[in-house]
Write a protein that holds these residues in place. Structure first.
Motif, short mmCIF file in Angstrom:
data_model
loop_
_atom_site.label_atom_id
_atom_site.label_comp_id
_atom_site.label_asym_id
_atom_site.label_seq_id
_atom_site.Cartn_x
_atom_site.Cartn_y
_atom_site.Cartn_z
N PHE A 22 99.22 31.78 -30.96
CA PHE A 22 100.20 32.45 -30.11
C PHE A 22 100.62 33.79 -30.70
CE2 PHE A 22 104.60 33.33 -28.92
CZ PHE A 22 104.50 33.32 -27.54
N TYR A 23 101.01 33.79 -31.97
CA TYR A 23 101.50 35.03 -32.57
C TYR A 23 100.40 36.08 -32.74
CZ TYR A 23 106.12 33.10 -33.34
OH TYR A 23 107.38 32.58 -33.15
N THR A 24 99.17 35.66 -33.00
CA THR A 24 98.10 36.64 -33.19
C THR A 24 97.46 37.05 -31.86
OG1 THR A 24 96.48 34.87 -33.64
CG2 THR A 24 97.54 35.92 -35.55
N GLY A 28 100.03 39.76 -30.69
CA GLY A 28 99.36 40.86 -31.38
C GLY A 28 99.67 41.00 -32.86
N PHE A 29 100.22 39.97 -33.50
CA PHE A 29 100.44 40.02 -34.94
C PHE A 29 99.10 39.94 -35.65
CE2 PHE A 29 104.71 39.06 -33.74
CZ PHE A 29 105.53 39.36 -34.81
N LYS A 48 101.84 39.97 -39.61
CA LYS A 48 102.65 41.19 -39.53
C LYS A 48 102.40 41.92 -38.23
CE LYS A 48 100.08 44.91 -41.71
NZ LYS A 48 100.17 46.02 -42.63
N LEU A 49 103.44 42.61 -37.80
CA LEU A 49 103.41 43.48 -36.63
C LEU A 49 104.15 44.73 -37.04
CD1 LEU A 49 102.65 43.65 -33.57
CD2 LEU A 49 104.98 42.86 -33.10
N GLY A 50 103.42 45.84 -37.26
CA GLY A 50 104.03 47.03 -37.83
C GLY A 50 104.49 46.71 -39.25
N SER A 51 105.76 46.92 -39.54
CA SER A 51 106.28 46.60 -40.87
C SER A 51 107.05 45.29 -40.88
CB SER A 51 107.19 47.74 -41.37
OG SER A 51 108.28 47.91 -40.50
N PHE A 52 107.07 44.58 -39.75
CA PHE A 52 107.78 43.30 -39.63
C PHE A 52 106.82 42.16 -39.92
CE2 PHE A 52 109.25 39.82 -36.74
CZ PHE A 52 110.37 39.47 -37.47
N TRP A 81 110.66 44.93 -29.59
CA TRP A 81 110.84 46.10 -28.75
C TRP A 81 109.48 46.48 -28.20
CZ3 TRP A 81 115.62 47.75 -27.67
CH2 TRP A 81 115.77 48.97 -27.02
N VAL A 82 109.39 46.70 -26.90
CA VAL A 82 108.12 47.08 -26.27
C VAL A 82 108.29 48.41 -25.55
CG1 VAL A 82 107.34 44.68 -26.04
CG2 VAL A 82 108.60 45.74 -24.16
N ASP A 83 107.19 49.09 -25.29
CA ASP A 83 107.24 50.38 -24.58
C ASP A 83 107.65 50.21 -23.13
OD1 ASP A 83 106.51 51.97 -26.77
OD2 ASP A 83 104.38 51.63 -26.39
N ASP A 84 107.12 49.17 -22.47
CA ASP A 84 107.38 48.97 -21.05
C ASP A 84 107.54 47.48 -20.79
OD1 ASP A 84 106.89 48.46 -18.24
OD2 ASP A 84 106.10 50.50 -18.10
#
Length: 134
Positions: A22-24, A28-29, A48-52, A81-84
Motif C-alpha cells: 500500500f505505502y509503496t 509512492g513511498f 521514505k517520501l521526500g524527506s519524510f 500534501w498533494v498538488d491537486d
C-alpha cells in the motif's frame, strides 16, 4: 541552534505485506531498507517520501497487535500534501482505496481548505489535502 524537523513515524502492523504494498505502490513511498528478524520482530522496514520516513514494523513474534482507532490518545492520523486533491482522489480510487466519508462526501471543506481521509491496511488514518479550492 540546529534545524529541527520530523524525521519519521513508526507504524506497527499485523498485515506486513499488504501494508508495504500500500505505502509503496499506492502512495509512492520508496522502500529504503528491509530488516528481517529485527529484535524479535519478523520485519523492521524503512520507507521514505521526500524527506519524510515511515518505519514499518511487525509485532514481536507470536504477538497480535491491537487495532488502532480514531478515539485513542496519541497520533490519530498523518497528512500528506498533494498538488491537486481532486486528481489524487481520482488516482487513489483507481487503486481501490476506500475513503472515509463525512456528510456523504469524500472531499470536504474544513478551515483553510479541503481534505479527505482513508485508512491504510493496518488501520492508520491518512489525510490528504492541497491548498486549492474545489
Amino acid at each position: 541552534m540546529t534545524e529541527k524537523y520530523v524525521h519519521h513515524i513508526c507504524i506497527q502492523t499485523n498485515t506486513y505485506s499488504e501494508t508495504i504494498k500500500f505505502y509503496t505502490e499506492v502512495l509512492g513511498f520508496e522502500l529504503v531498507q528491509e530488516s528481517p528478524n529485527f529484535h524479535g520482530r519478523l520485519f523492521n522496514t524503512w520507507l521514505k517520501l521526500g524527506s519524510f520516513h515511515i518505519e514499518i514494523q511487525t509485532g514481536k513474534q507470536h504477538e497480535e497487535l491491537e487495532a488502532c482507532h480514531s478515539n485513542a490518545q496519541g497520533i490519530v492520523h498523518f497528512c500528506l500534501w498533494v498538488d491537486d486533491l481532486n486528481q489524487e482522489v481520482a488516482r487513489l480510487k483507481e487503486k481501490g482505496v476506500k475513503f472515509i466519508y463525512k456528510n456523504n462526501e469524500i472531499i470536504y471543506k474544513v478551515e483553510n481548505g479541503h481534505l479527505c481521509k482513508f485508512k491504510a491496511p493496518e488501520g492508520t488514518i491518512i489525510e490528504i489535502r492541497d491548498n486549492k479550492g474545489i
